[in-house]
Design a protein around this motif. Structure first.
Motif, short mmCIF file in Angstrom:
data_model
loop_
_atom_site.label_atom_id
_atom_site.label_comp_id
_atom_site.label_asym_id
_atom_site.label_seq_id
_atom_site.Cartn_x
_atom_site.Cartn_y
_atom_site.Cartn_z
N ILE A 54 0.84 -1.20 0.00
CA ILE A 54 0.00 0.00 0.00
C ILE A 54 0.87 1.24 0.00
CG2 ILE A 54 -1.68 1.33 1.34
CD1 ILE A 54 -2.78 -1.38 2.37
N GLU A 55 1.96 1.22 0.79
CA GLU A 55 2.85 2.38 0.87
C GLU A 55 3.49 2.69 -0.49
OE1 GLU A 55 2.40 0.58 4.90
OE2 GLU A 55 2.82 -0.22 2.91
N GLU A 56 3.96 1.66 -1.19
CA GLU A 56 4.56 1.85 -2.51
C GLU A 56 3.54 2.38 -3.51
OE1 GLU A 56 7.84 -1.49 -3.34
OE2 GLU A 56 5.93 -2.33 -2.65
N ARG A 57 2.39 1.77 -3.50
CA ARG A 57 1.34 2.14 -4.44
C ARG A 57 0.85 3.56 -4.16
NH1 ARG A 57 -1.81 -2.29 -6.81
NH2 ARG A 57 -3.67 -1.08 -6.29
N ALA A 58 0.70 3.90 -2.89
CA ALA A 58 0.22 5.23 -2.52
C ALA A 58 1.21 6.31 -2.94
CB ALA A 58 -0.01 5.30 -1.01
N ARG A 114 -6.52 6.10 0.44
CA ARG A 114 -6.68 6.47 1.86
C ARG A 114 -5.32 6.75 2.51
NH1 ARG A 114 -9.56 2.03 5.02
NH2 ARG A 114 -8.85 3.36 6.73
N TYR A 115 -4.35 5.89 2.24
CA TYR A 115 -3.02 6.06 2.84
C TYR A 115 -2.35 7.33 2.31
CZ TYR A 115 1.58 4.91 4.69
OH TYR A 115 2.77 4.95 5.36
N MET A 116 -2.46 7.57 1.01
CA MET A 116 -1.86 8.77 0.43
C MET A 116 -2.44 10.04 1.05
SD MET A 116 -2.18 10.34 -3.38
CE MET A 116 -3.77 11.03 -2.89
N ILE A 117 -3.78 10.05 1.16
CA ILE A 117 -4.46 11.23 1.70
C ILE A 117 -4.11 11.44 3.17
CG2 ILE A 117 -6.71 12.21 2.26
CD1 ILE A 117 -7.80 10.61 -0.20
N SER A 118 -4.16 10.38 3.94
CA SER A 118 -4.00 10.47 5.39
C SER A 118 -2.56 10.59 5.84
CB SER A 118 -4.63 9.24 6.06
OG SER A 118 -4.44 9.25 7.45
N GLN A 119 -1.67 9.80 5.23
CA GLN A 119 -0.30 9.71 5.72
C GLN A 119 0.74 10.46 4.89
OE1 GLN A 119 0.69 8.20 8.67
NE2 GLN A 119 -1.50 8.18 9.03
N GLU A 158 -5.69 -4.35 12.78
CA GLU A 158 -4.72 -4.05 13.83
C GLU A 158 -3.67 -3.01 13.43
OE1 GLU A 158 -3.00 -7.68 15.24
OE2 GLU A 158 -4.95 -8.54 15.83
N LYS A 159 -3.42 -2.87 12.12
CA LYS A 159 -2.36 -1.96 11.71
C LYS A 159 -2.83 -0.84 10.79
CE LYS A 159 1.38 -5.30 12.35
NZ LYS A 159 2.57 -5.96 11.74
N PHE A 160 -3.42 -1.20 9.66
CA PHE A 160 -3.73 -0.17 8.67
C PHE A 160 -4.78 0.83 9.14
CE2 PHE A 160 -5.92 1.60 4.97
CZ PHE A 160 -4.84 2.12 4.27
N ASN A 161 -5.95 0.35 9.53
CA ASN A 161 -7.03 1.27 9.88
C ASN A 161 -6.70 2.16 11.08
OD1 ASN A 161 -8.75 0.71 7.75
ND2 ASN A 161 -9.69 -1.03 8.78
N PRO A 162 -6.08 1.61 12.15
CA PRO A 162 -5.75 2.49 13.28
C PRO A 162 -4.79 3.64 12.92
CG PRO A 162 -5.69 0.20 13.97
CD PRO A 162 -5.81 0.19 12.48
N LYS A 163 -3.90 3.40 11.95
CA LYS A 163 -2.92 4.44 11.63
C LYS A 163 -3.33 5.27 10.40
CE LYS A 163 0.18 1.85 8.53
NZ LYS A 163 1.55 1.34 8.32
N THR A 164 -4.53 5.01 9.87
CA THR A 164 -4.95 5.71 8.65
C THR A 164 -6.32 6.36 8.85
OG1 THR A 164 -3.77 3.97 7.45
CG2 THR A 164 -5.07 5.50 6.14
N PRO A 165 -6.38 7.37 9.70
CA PRO A 165 -7.69 8.03 9.92
C PRO A 165 -8.10 8.85 8.71
CG PRO A 165 -5.93 9.27 10.99
CD PRO A 165 -5.29 8.00 10.46
N ASP A 166 -9.39 9.09 8.58
CA ASP A 166 -9.87 9.95 7.51
C ASP A 166 -9.33 11.36 7.69
OD1 ASP A 166 -11.24 7.80 6.56
OD2 ASP A 166 -13.23 8.49 7.18
N ALA A 167 -9.04 12.02 6.59
CA ALA A 167 -8.49 13.37 6.63
C ALA A 167 -9.62 14.40 6.71
CB ALA A 167 -7.64 13.62 5.40
N LYS A 168 -9.41 15.41 7.50
CA LYS A 168 -10.40 16.48 7.61
C LYS A 168 -10.51 17.21 6.28
CE LYS A 168 -9.74 17.40 12.55
NZ LYS A 168 -9.33 18.41 13.57
N GLY A 169 -11.74 17.52 5.92
CA GLY A 169 -11.97 18.26 4.69
C GLY A 169 -12.14 17.40 3.45
#
Length: 302
Positions: free
Chosen positions: A93-97, A126-131, A194-205
């Protein structure tokens, strides 16, 4: 009776709570008019996906295979600027994002964008937007289509079948081919919970919308076995992603009698023709579906 009222009825269709809005024939045909969103749409592909794939060299003048079969052209035909991203097919996901962000920055020319993502593409977005929050990339909305936001029981099953003794050999095979395989372990339900969703919250806006799908495979369907596994462990599904896993943000509804590849217009043409000849018309047109998503985005002011 409005859907909201129907959902509250204790004696209503039990599918209501599972499927949300059951969408059975809303996208059977293409309408004459659709509203056009103000901002470009980015199409983000799923696992093992691509923008376009040339199986035969250009010399033979054979057109390439497109992941978004006819969909990007239809959106452009409605006056929408469309960006098709291309990320590592089996990468993490990190590479693709990271590649998704680079594609948008290079092609959007500073314009704000709406992303429509199929399957794993929704996780990348989601990862690109959030992280990652890349420079020169502003995302107004993300609409995910059959994205495994909570992982997939079929991914769990595949890992169990391969077994811990053979996993290193499995990865080594792809490494020798120079193919990144980070996606495989990240699509499990455990990893997502356990890993992805906890560290990838939705971004404001950013506005988040989602769709799921469900169907009952025939005996000859390639999705018959994965659907059976998914049905037992997660409930109704499209052959690879369950409805429950597909829900994220504002859930717009569940497409009924639609499988995972129908969603990107990869429908068996022979089966489609036979259905037409027998008078049993298909009730889902993928192009109508994506034009309607664009129409929805326009009406949301996006």
């Amino acid at each position: 009776m409005r859907m909201a009222e129907k959902e509250k009825k204790p004696d209503g269709d039990p599918r209501i709570n599972i499927l949300g809005r059951a969408i059975e024939d809303d996208f059977a045909t293409i309408r004459e008019n659709y509203a056009t969103p103000k901002h470009p749409i980015v199409l983000a592909h799923g696992l093992m996906g691509f923008d376009e794939l040339r199986i035969i060299p250009k010399f033979f003048h054979v057109p390439p295979v497109h992941y978004w079969r006819g969909i990007a052209d239809a959106l452009r035909g409605n006056g929408i600027e469309v960006i098709t991203a291309s990320v590592p097919a089996l990468g993490s996901i990190e590479e693709r994002a990271a590649k998704l962000g680079k594609d948008i920055a290079a092609k959007a020319n500073g314009k704000s964008v709406n992303i429509i993502a199929h399957s794993m593409g929704g996780l990348d977005a989601r990862y690109m937007i959030s992280q990652l929050q890349p420079n020169n990339v502003e995302v107004l909305s993300l609409t995910t289509v059959a994205t495994p936001h909570r992982g997939s029981a079929f991914a769990d099953y595949c890992f169990q079948e391969i077994g811990p003794d053979y996993l290193p050999h499995f990865y080594k095979f792809f490494d020798r081919l120079g193919i990144s395989t980070g996606a495989f372990s990240q699509l499990t339900r455990k990893y997502m919970a356990e890993k992805f969703n906890p560290k990838t919250p939705d971004a404001k806006g950013v506005r988040y919308f989602s769709y799921g799908a469900t169907f009952n495979p025939s005996f000859w369907s390639a999705f018959r076995q994965p659907h059976k596994i998914m049905q037992k462990l997660e409930g109704v599904n499209d052959g690879l992603v369950s409805v429950e896993s597909a829900k994220w943000g504002t859930y717009k509804g569940t497409l009924v009698n639609v499988h995972h590849l129908d969603l990107i217009n990869w429908t068996n043409r022979i089966k489609w023709a036979l259905s037409h000849l027998s008078g049993n018309e298909r009730k889902f047109n993928a192009i109508a579906f994506y034009l309607d998503i664009a129409d929805m985005l326009a009406k949301e002011g996006l």
